[in-house]
Design a protein around this motif. Sequence first.
Motif, PDB file in Angstrom:
ATOM      1  N   UNK A  46       0.806  -1.214  -0.090  1.00  0.00           N
ATOM      2  CA  UNK A  46       0.105   0.072  -0.082  1.00  0.00           C
ATOM      3  C   UNK A  46       0.879   1.135   0.104  1.00  0.00           C
ATOM      4  N   UNK A  47       0.502   2.295  -1.081  1.00  0.00           N
ATOM      5  CA  UNK A  47       1.326   3.404  -1.194  1.00  0.00           C
ATOM      6  C   UNK A  47       1.480   4.364   0.031  1.00  0.00           C
ATOM      7  N   UNK A  48       0.446   4.343   0.951  1.00  0.00           N
ATOM      8  CA  UNK A  48       0.143   5.365   2.133  1.00  0.00           C
ATOM      9  C   UNK A  48       0.050   4.723   3.430  1.00  0.00           C
ATOM     10  N   UNK A  49      -0.634   3.788   3.647  1.00  0.00           N
ATOM     11  CA  UNK A  49      -1.334   3.328   4.942  1.00  0.00           C
ATOM     12  C   UNK A  49      -0.482   2.300   5.526  1.00  0.00           C
ATOM     13  N   UNK A  50      -0.117   2.255   6.812  1.00  0.00           N
ATOM     14  CA  UNK A  50       0.335   0.885   7.782  1.00  0.00           C
ATOM     15  C   UNK A  50      -0.898   0.221   7.899  1.00  0.00           C
ATOM     16  N   UNK A  51      -0.458  -1.262   8.138  1.00  0.00           N
ATOM     17  CA  UNK A  51      -1.412  -2.192   8.116  1.00  0.00           C
ATOM     18  C   UNK A  51      -1.173  -2.896   9.675  1.00  0.00           C
ATOM     19  N   UNK A  52      -2.382  -3.219  10.263  1.00  0.00           N
ATOM     20  CA  UNK A  52      -2.269  -3.849  11.656  1.00  0.00           C
ATOM     21  C   UNK A  52      -2.571  -5.382  11.435  1.00  0.00           C
ATOM     22  N   UNK A  53      -1.638  -6.322  11.870  1.00  0.00           N
ATOM     23  CA  UNK A  53      -1.747  -7.722  11.824  1.00  0.00           C
ATOM     24  C   UNK A  53      -1.808  -8.453  13.096  1.00  0.00           C
ATOM     25  N   UNK A  54      -2.977  -9.136  13.164  1.00  0.00           N
ATOM     26  CA  UNK A  54      -3.088 -10.250  14.532  1.00  0.00           C
ATOM     27  C   UNK A  54      -2.846 -11.479  13.704  1.00  0.00           C
ATOM     28  N   UNK A  55      -2.011 -12.330  14.062  1.00  0.00           N
ATOM     29  CA  UNK A  55      -1.906 -13.733  13.534  1.00  0.00           C
ATOM     30  C   UNK A  55      -1.205 -14.798  14.474  1.00  0.00           C
ATOM     31  N   UNK A  56      -1.414 -16.098  14.172  1.00  0.00           N
ATOM     32  CA  UNK A  56      -0.877 -17.322  15.058  1.00  0.00           C
ATOM     33  C   UNK A  56      -0.673 -18.247  14.067  1.00  0.00           C
ATOM     34  N   UNK A  57       0.717 -18.646  14.006  1.00  0.00           N
ATOM     35  CA  UNK A  57       0.949 -19.804  13.090  1.00  0.00           C
ATOM     36  C   UNK A  57       1.340 -20.997  14.115  1.00  0.00           C
ATOM     37  N   UNK A  58       0.531 -21.786  13.826  1.00  0.00           N
ATOM     38  CA  UNK A  58       0.497 -23.458  14.642  1.00  0.00           C
ATOM     39  C   UNK A  58       1.285 -24.256  13.972  1.00  0.00           C
ATOM     40  N   UNK A  59       2.135 -24.896  14.527  1.00  0.00           N
ATOM     41  CA  UNK A  59       3.076 -25.833  13.809  1.00  0.00           C
ATOM     42  C   UNK A  59       3.561 -27.116  14.760  1.00  0.00           C
ATOM     43  N   UNK A  60       4.080 -28.263  14.108  1.00  0.00           N
ATOM     44  CA  UNK A  60       4.389 -29.286  14.736  1.00  0.00           C
ATOM     45  C   UNK A  60       5.866 -29.477  14.624  1.00  0.00           C
ATOM     46  N   UNK A  95      10.516 -21.089 -11.546  1.00  0.00           N
ATOM     47  CA  UNK A  95      10.264 -19.784 -11.044  1.00  0.00           C
ATOM     48  C   UNK A  95       8.895 -19.517 -11.353  1.00  0.00           C
ATOM     49  N   UNK A  96       8.285 -18.843 -10.352  1.00  0.00           N
ATOM     50  CA  UNK A  96       6.986 -18.001 -10.565  1.00  0.00           C
ATOM     51  C   UNK A  96       7.191 -16.800 -11.591  1.00  0.00           C
ATOM     52  N   UNK A  97       5.799 -16.579 -12.373  1.00  0.00           N
ATOM     53  CA  UNK A  97       5.710 -15.418 -12.919  1.00  0.00           C
ATOM     54  C   UNK A  97       5.833 -14.306 -11.951  1.00  0.00           C
ATOM     55  N   UNK A  98       6.600 -13.102 -12.208  1.00  0.00           N
ATOM     56  CA  UNK A  98       6.666 -11.823 -11.306  1.00  0.00           C
ATOM     57  C   UNK A  98       5.431 -11.266 -11.267  1.00  0.00           C
ATOM     58  N   UNK A  99       5.336 -11.147  -9.931  1.00  0.00           N
ATOM     59  CA  UNK A  99       4.113 -10.473  -9.306  1.00  0.00           C
ATOM     60  C   UNK A  99       4.017  -9.081  -9.795  1.00  0.00           C
ATOM     61  N   UNK A 100       2.482  -8.721 -10.284  1.00  0.00           N
ATOM     62  CA  UNK A 100       2.597  -7.470 -10.882  1.00  0.00           C
ATOM     63  C   UNK A 100       2.625  -6.361  -9.670  1.00  0.00           C
ATOM     64  N   UNK A 101       2.710  -5.217 -10.492  1.00  0.00           N
ATOM     65  CA  UNK A 101       2.746  -3.864  -9.446  1.00  0.00           C
ATOM     66  C   UNK A 101       1.173  -3.773  -8.829  1.00  0.00           C
ATOM     67  N   UNK A 102       1.138  -2.820  -7.947  1.00  0.00           N
ATOM     68  CA  UNK A 102      -0.054  -2.734  -7.330  1.00  0.00           C
ATOM     69  C   UNK A 102      -1.503  -2.126  -8.356  1.00  0.00           C
ATOM     70  N   UNK A 103      -0.883  -1.723  -9.208  1.00  0.00           N
ATOM     71  CA  UNK A 103      -2.120  -1.248 -10.485  1.00  0.00           C
ATOM     72  C   UNK A 103      -2.664  -2.582 -10.976  1.00  0.00           C
ATOM     73  N   UNK A 104      -1.936  -3.488 -11.328  1.00  0.00           N
ATOM     74  CA  UNK A 104      -2.409  -4.592 -11.952  1.00  0.00           C
ATOM     75  C   UNK A 104      -3.198  -5.591 -10.839  1.00  0.00           C
ATOM     76  N   UNK A 105      -2.829  -5.418  -9.335  1.00  0.00           N
ATOM     77  CA  UNK A 105      -3.413  -6.205  -8.523  1.00  0.00           C
ATOM     78  C   UNK A 105      -4.724  -5.578  -8.041  1.00  0.00           C
ATOM     79  N   UNK A 106      -4.835  -4.183  -8.204  1.00  0.00           N
ATOM     80  CA  UNK A 106      -5.955  -3.700  -7.623  1.00  0.00           C
ATOM     81  C   UNK A 106      -7.176  -4.231  -7.979  1.00  0.00           C
ATOM     82  N   UNK A 107      -8.254  -4.302  -7.248  1.00  0.00           N
ATOM     83  CA  UNK A 107      -9.864  -4.688  -7.852  1.00  0.00           C
ATOM     84  C   UNK A 107     -10.334  -3.308  -8.126  1.00  0.00           C
ATOM     85  N   UNK A 108     -10.696  -3.149  -9.522  1.00  0.00           N
ATOM     86  CA  UNK A 108     -11.473  -2.025 -10.039  1.00  0.00           C
ATOM     87  C   UNK A 108     -12.647  -2.300 -10.782  1.00  0.00           C
TER      88      UNK A 108
END
Length: 386
Positions: A188-202, A373-386
């Motif tokens: 995101x070009x402007x805003x920070x994000x808040x992340x609550x998360x938990x990864x459970x593993x063995x 190798x994966x295809x290169x992930x596009x920039x945000x303009x191509x990711x954006x839902x519009x």
Amino acid sequence: MKKVIFFFVCFVCSSLMLAQQYPYDGLNSNMGNLYRLSDAKTRSISPENFTGEKGKGGMADPKDRDKKNVANASNAARDLGQGWKVNPFIRIESGETVTIAEMEGPGAIQHIWMTPTGNWRFTILRIYWDDEKVPSVECPVGDFFGMGWGVYAPLSSLAVCVNPGSAFNCYWTMPFRKKCRITMENINGHDPMTLYYQVDYTLTEVPEDAGYFHAQWRRTNPNVTSDYTVIDNVKGKGHYVGVYMAWGVNNNGWWGEGEIKFFMDGDTKFPTICGTGTEDYFCGSYNFDREGQYKEFCTPYAGLHQVIRPDGTYRSQQRFGLYRWHITDPVRFEKDLRITIQDLGWRHGGRYLPQQSDISSVTYWYQTEPHAKFPELPKWEELEVN
């Protein structure tokens, strides 16, 4: 009530089948083998225990409020002190990539829970196995959990659950032999994000024949060829275990006549597996239609869990979220795999209409490493839902 009973019966039956197919090894627990004990060790990584170490949870001190991501709830905990929910979340600044989990193997991730804020297309989830330099999982976090349109919808399945409000859960088993690293990038070009998360593993021994989990995101907007590539250039031995698709339709009428095709192990012009229609592949029938309306549904293995309808103002197109998990019927390949699905509707005179839809997808599979190798992930303009 009938739906709840049906879902429970399906879950129990599938668990019993899985117990017969996969002997218990400390990695795969289900209703059929849950009573069996093992020497596997359970660990969990969260902002309250970044390393997952035994006896190291809930140690954040409110006095450390000036240190990044170590006492984010220090103000709320100021009267109670250490041990009282001092750092339950992290903040990821715009343009920042944060390693949210790192663990030494052998072992396996068994569950991931998170609730990211902001635009889900602008947060990129990546997972690296062992010593690899490029990720085996790379996709926007919303799409990974079946929320590609950035709009909440309930999703209840064996592999992925999304619960109120915006609680993302993943139950794919993800084994690793040496190490695992999970990162989140905020593009995101402007805003920070808040992340609550938990990864459970063995922590446990990993069978010699265990493959590594992979997930890849793709999008075509618009799909000018009317033949969407779900996945391509998969090299190695493995099995495909499912797909999530966010399908935005740009024309009137029924949109899902296209066939899915699996080209494997040297197939060229014609595939080994060919479906009969989009709704058929996603385990529905006849346009997902009852009484002239699309009917959302969630089952353990397949669903049309999201239908976004035009609202007369800014939501102008129909958009759909679909998933199909091959948990009891994985598609196995020895050398290579390519999957396509036709973008096909109807036109005047009972003829097929090659469409130009907005289609994105996340493909999930297990395979031996190294992966192509994966295809290169596009920039945000191509990711954006519009």
